[in-house]
Design an enzyme around this catalytic site. Structure first.
Site, short mmCIF file in Angstrom:
data_model
loop_
_atom_site.label_atom_id
_atom_site.label_comp_id
_atom_site.label_asym_id
_atom_site.label_seq_id
_atom_site.Cartn_x
_atom_site.Cartn_y
_atom_site.Cartn_z
N ASP A 154 12.54 -6.45 -3.89
CA ASP A 154 11.35 -5.84 -3.29
C ASP A 154 10.18 -6.80 -3.42
O ASP A 154 9.89 -7.30 -4.52
CB ASP A 154 11.03 -4.53 -4.02
CG ASP A 154 9.94 -3.73 -3.32
OD1 ASP A 154 10.27 -3.00 -2.38
OD2 ASP A 154 8.77 -3.85 -3.73
N ASN A 158 -0.60 -6.19 3.19
CA ASN A 158 -0.87 -5.67 4.54
C ASN A 158 -2.31 -5.19 4.67
O ASN A 158 -2.98 -5.43 5.69
CB ASN A 158 0.09 -4.51 4.85
CG ASN A 158 1.43 -4.99 5.38
OD1 ASN A 158 1.52 -6.05 5.99
ND2 ASN A 158 2.47 -4.20 5.16
N ASP A 206 4.24 -9.32 8.48
CA ASP A 206 5.47 -9.69 9.19
C ASP A 206 5.80 -11.17 8.99
O ASP A 206 6.97 -11.54 8.84
CB ASP A 206 5.31 -9.40 10.68
CG ASP A 206 5.33 -7.92 10.99
OD1 ASP A 206 5.65 -7.12 10.09
OD2 ASP A 206 5.01 -7.55 12.15
N GLU A 260 9.82 -3.71 2.96
CA GLU A 260 9.83 -4.95 2.19
C GLU A 260 11.01 -5.01 1.23
O GLU A 260 11.00 -5.80 0.29
CB GLU A 260 8.52 -5.11 1.43
CG GLU A 260 8.29 -4.11 0.31
CD GLU A 260 7.63 -2.83 0.76
OE1 GLU A 260 6.98 -2.18 -0.09
OE2 GLU A 260 7.75 -2.46 1.94
#
Length: 308
Positions: free
Chosen positions: A174, A182, A191, A217
């Site tokens: 992770d 983000n 991304d 993720e």
């Protein structure tokens, strides 16, 4: 026996059937004359599959590769190449030939490939078969990163857990504090980081292993015939590489990392069993400060505040 082996060697060098052997790092260890001629490889040349593909792509020869981005194409295909014990597919070549390729992979990642010219066999059905193969390939691919998706990863875990399978390790990965990334830089930057991470991991893991994205993720690494201890070394080495990455050109000082949890397979395990134990180990890695790798413990960690 020596006479038989010599006769076999002579026949293999004279046959029009392409024969090649790649080791676990995807380096060509043996190729007969037909394979070398078709793939433009000098006798005795030391070359990897990726080097061979790049060279022929830029020279406009060998296998037809319909892409404008060879780097992306290699990432996509490396994430699936050699992950199945047995695979059969067709490929077309710039010289007009079509070959039926068979790949057989051992538990330790060595691959035997042989190919037969099928140009004259039912050309009216060839486009349909090629479209089918491409659709099947797409169904196993994560759209954003190009690596394997949950369906493909699940199938490789099932292979590993078969009664006669090799067993091995399962790693749940992770990206650390991804929501904050983000929020700070925007989803487009997120991304870019996901794609950067996937590309780096594909280059780091062994051909016998399967790396894929299972959502958001979260990624999975399947390591057949590998102990949890050995898997930890592999993942920690990848973590060192990722820590040095600078994925955002607009933010040259920005670095990211991941946390990982590893579980080793046990008799009777299912995908859910492995996932659950690796998830507990991942939770422990998050609670211990992130950017680290933890191996499953017999006792789950005590409940504490939620980690990202």
């Amino acid at each position: 026996m020596n006479d038989i082996l010599e006769r076999l060697r002579q026949l293999e060098q004279s046959t029009p059937v392409l024969v090649a052997l790649f080791d676990a790092s995807d380096r060509l260890r043996y190729a007969n004359a037909a394979f070398r001629a078709t793939m433009f490889i000098a006798e005795g040349e030391d070359i990897t599959w990726e080097e061979m593909v790049r060279r022929n792509y830029h020279a406009g020869r060998g296998t037809v590769i319909n892409t404008s981005d060879i780097d992306e194409w290699i990432i996509v295909h490396r994430s699936r190449r050699g992950k199945q014990r047995h695979k059969v597919f067709e490929v077309d070549f710039h010289d007009g030939r079509w070959l039926l390729v068979t790949q057989v992979v051992s538990d330790d990642g060595w691959m035997l490939a042989h190919a037969v010219d099928v140009t004259a066999f039912r050309p009216d059905e060839r486009a349909m078969r090629l479209a089918r193969d491409r659709a099947l390939y797409a169904s196993y691919t994560d759209d954003l990163t190009g690596v394997a998706n949950r369906r493909f990863v699940g199938a490789r875990v099932a292979d590993m857990l078969e009664p006669d399978g090799p067993g091995g390790a399962f790693c749940l990965i992770d990206l650390d504090q991804f929501k904050a990334i983000n929020d700070r830089f925007g989803h487009q930057a997120g991304d870019l980081i996901l794609r950067d991470f996937a590309a780096r991991m594909v280059r780091e893991v062994r051909r016998s292993d399967c790396f894929g994205r299972v959502g958001g993720e979260e990624f999975v690494l399947v390591l057949p015939a590998t102990s949890a201890r050995a898997a930890r070394g592999i993942v920690e080495q990848a973590l060192d590489v990722v820590r040095q990455a600078r994925a955002l050109t607009a933010q040259p000082d920005f670095a990211y990392s991941f946390s990982a949890g590893i579980a080793e397979s046990r008799p009777g395990d299912t995908f859910a069993d492995l996932y659950s134990r690796a998830d507990r180990a991942l939770y422990a890695a998050k609670m211990a400060g992130r950017s680290r790798v933890e191996v499953e413990q017999d006792r789950p960690p005590a409940a504490v505040a939620s980690a990202e």
